[in-house]
Design a protein around this motif. Structure first.
Motif, short mmCIF file in Angstrom:
data_model
loop_
_atom_site.label_atom_id
_atom_site.label_comp_id
_atom_site.label_asym_id
_atom_site.label_seq_id
_atom_site.Cartn_x
_atom_site.Cartn_y
_atom_site.Cartn_z
N ASP A 21 9.44 4.32 4.03
CA ASP A 21 9.23 2.95 3.56
C ASP A 21 10.06 2.64 2.32
OD1 ASP A 21 7.42 2.41 5.60
OD2 ASP A 21 5.71 3.10 4.41
N SER B 48 9.54 -10.38 -0.13
CA SER B 48 8.53 -10.06 0.89
C SER B 48 8.58 -8.58 1.25
CB SER B 48 8.71 -10.93 2.13
OG SER B 48 9.92 -10.62 2.79
N GLU B 49 9.77 -7.99 1.31
CA GLU B 49 9.88 -6.56 1.58
C GLU B 49 9.27 -5.73 0.45
OE1 GLU B 49 13.88 -6.08 4.33
OE2 GLU B 49 14.13 -6.27 2.16
N ALA C 173 2.15 -2.93 -0.70
CA ALA C 173 0.90 -2.81 0.05
C ALA C 173 0.84 -1.50 0.81
CB ALA C 173 0.75 -3.99 1.01
N ILE C 174 1.93 -1.16 1.50
CA ILE C 174 1.98 0.08 2.27
C ILE C 174 1.85 1.28 1.33
CG2 ILE C 174 3.49 1.56 3.66
CD1 ILE C 174 4.56 -1.08 4.93
N ARG D 172 13.65 2.17 3.32
CA ARG D 172 13.85 0.90 4.01
C ARG D 172 14.15 -0.24 3.02
NH1 ARG D 172 9.57 0.98 6.91
NH2 ARG D 172 10.59 1.76 8.79
N THR D 173 13.60 -0.16 1.84
CA THR D 173 13.81 -1.24 0.85
C THR D 173 14.85 -0.85 -0.20
OG1 THR D 173 11.97 -0.42 -0.47
CG2 THR D 173 11.48 -2.14 1.14
N GLY E 31 6.86 -6.74 -1.50
CA GLY E 31 5.42 -6.91 -1.38
C GLY E 31 4.84 -6.03 -0.28
N GLN E 32 5.54 -5.99 0.85
CA GLN E 32 5.08 -5.13 1.95
C GLN E 32 5.10 -3.66 1.53
OE1 GLN E 32 7.70 -6.17 5.15
NE2 GLN E 32 6.46 -7.91 5.81
N LEU E 33 6.17 -3.26 0.84
CA LEU E 33 6.27 -1.88 0.38
C LEU E 33 5.12 -1.57 -0.59
CD1 LEU E 33 7.69 0.86 0.13
CD2 LEU E 33 9.06 -0.13 -1.71
#
Length: 142
Positions: A79, A90-91, A97-98, A82-83, A93-95
């Motif tokens: 993860d 948004s990526e 959260a994950i 990936r960023t 933020g997703q990272l």
């Protein structure tokens, strides 16, 4: 004249990182899978050996927990990779959260592993003492 030199254009870098992400996430998934298969095989063997009592459950669970923690670390690494190149908000933020979810899982698993390890050590320390007590009283050790 501005001299510009790129070792790898951003699109090429994204593709290369995409491949690395898949490799790292596959490694994490394989680690978890191997751990689950190993734990299942050990559990079945323990049940067969002990006549259905499933002795050795704590050791099996401890080792499975270690596999899970290692696999989750690989998944989190994927993860992060990936960023790595120009992430969007948004990526990110997703990272976040994950990463929070996986870190919480790792923390909980880590506590479970520590608890299981302490229980195994307690059991290991108690066995010789029970054997000695049994011998001195003339009964058989459990």
């Amino acid at each position: 004249m501005v001299l510009s030199w790129e070792v790898l254009p951003e699109s090429g870098l994204r593709e290369a990182i995409g491949v690395l992400v898949r490799v790292v996430e596959t490694a994490g998934a394989l680690i978890i899978f191997v751990g689950a298969v190993w734990a299942f095989a050990r559990f079945i063997a323990a049940v067969v050996r002990s006549g259905g009592h499933g002795r050795g459950f704590h050791r099996i669970r401890l080792t499975l927990g270690r596999f899970l923690v290692l696999g989750l670390e690989f998944q989190l690494a994927g993860d992060v990779l990936r960023t790595a190149v120009a992430p969007s908000f948004s990526e990110i933020g997703q990272l976040a959260a994950i990463a929070a979810i996986r870190t919480a899982l790792n923390y909980i698993l880590g506590r479970e592993i520590a608890h299981e390890r302490a229980e195994l050590e307690r059991d290991a320390e108690g066995e010789p003492q029970q054997d000695a007590e049994a011998r001195s009283s003339g009964r058989k050790a459990p």
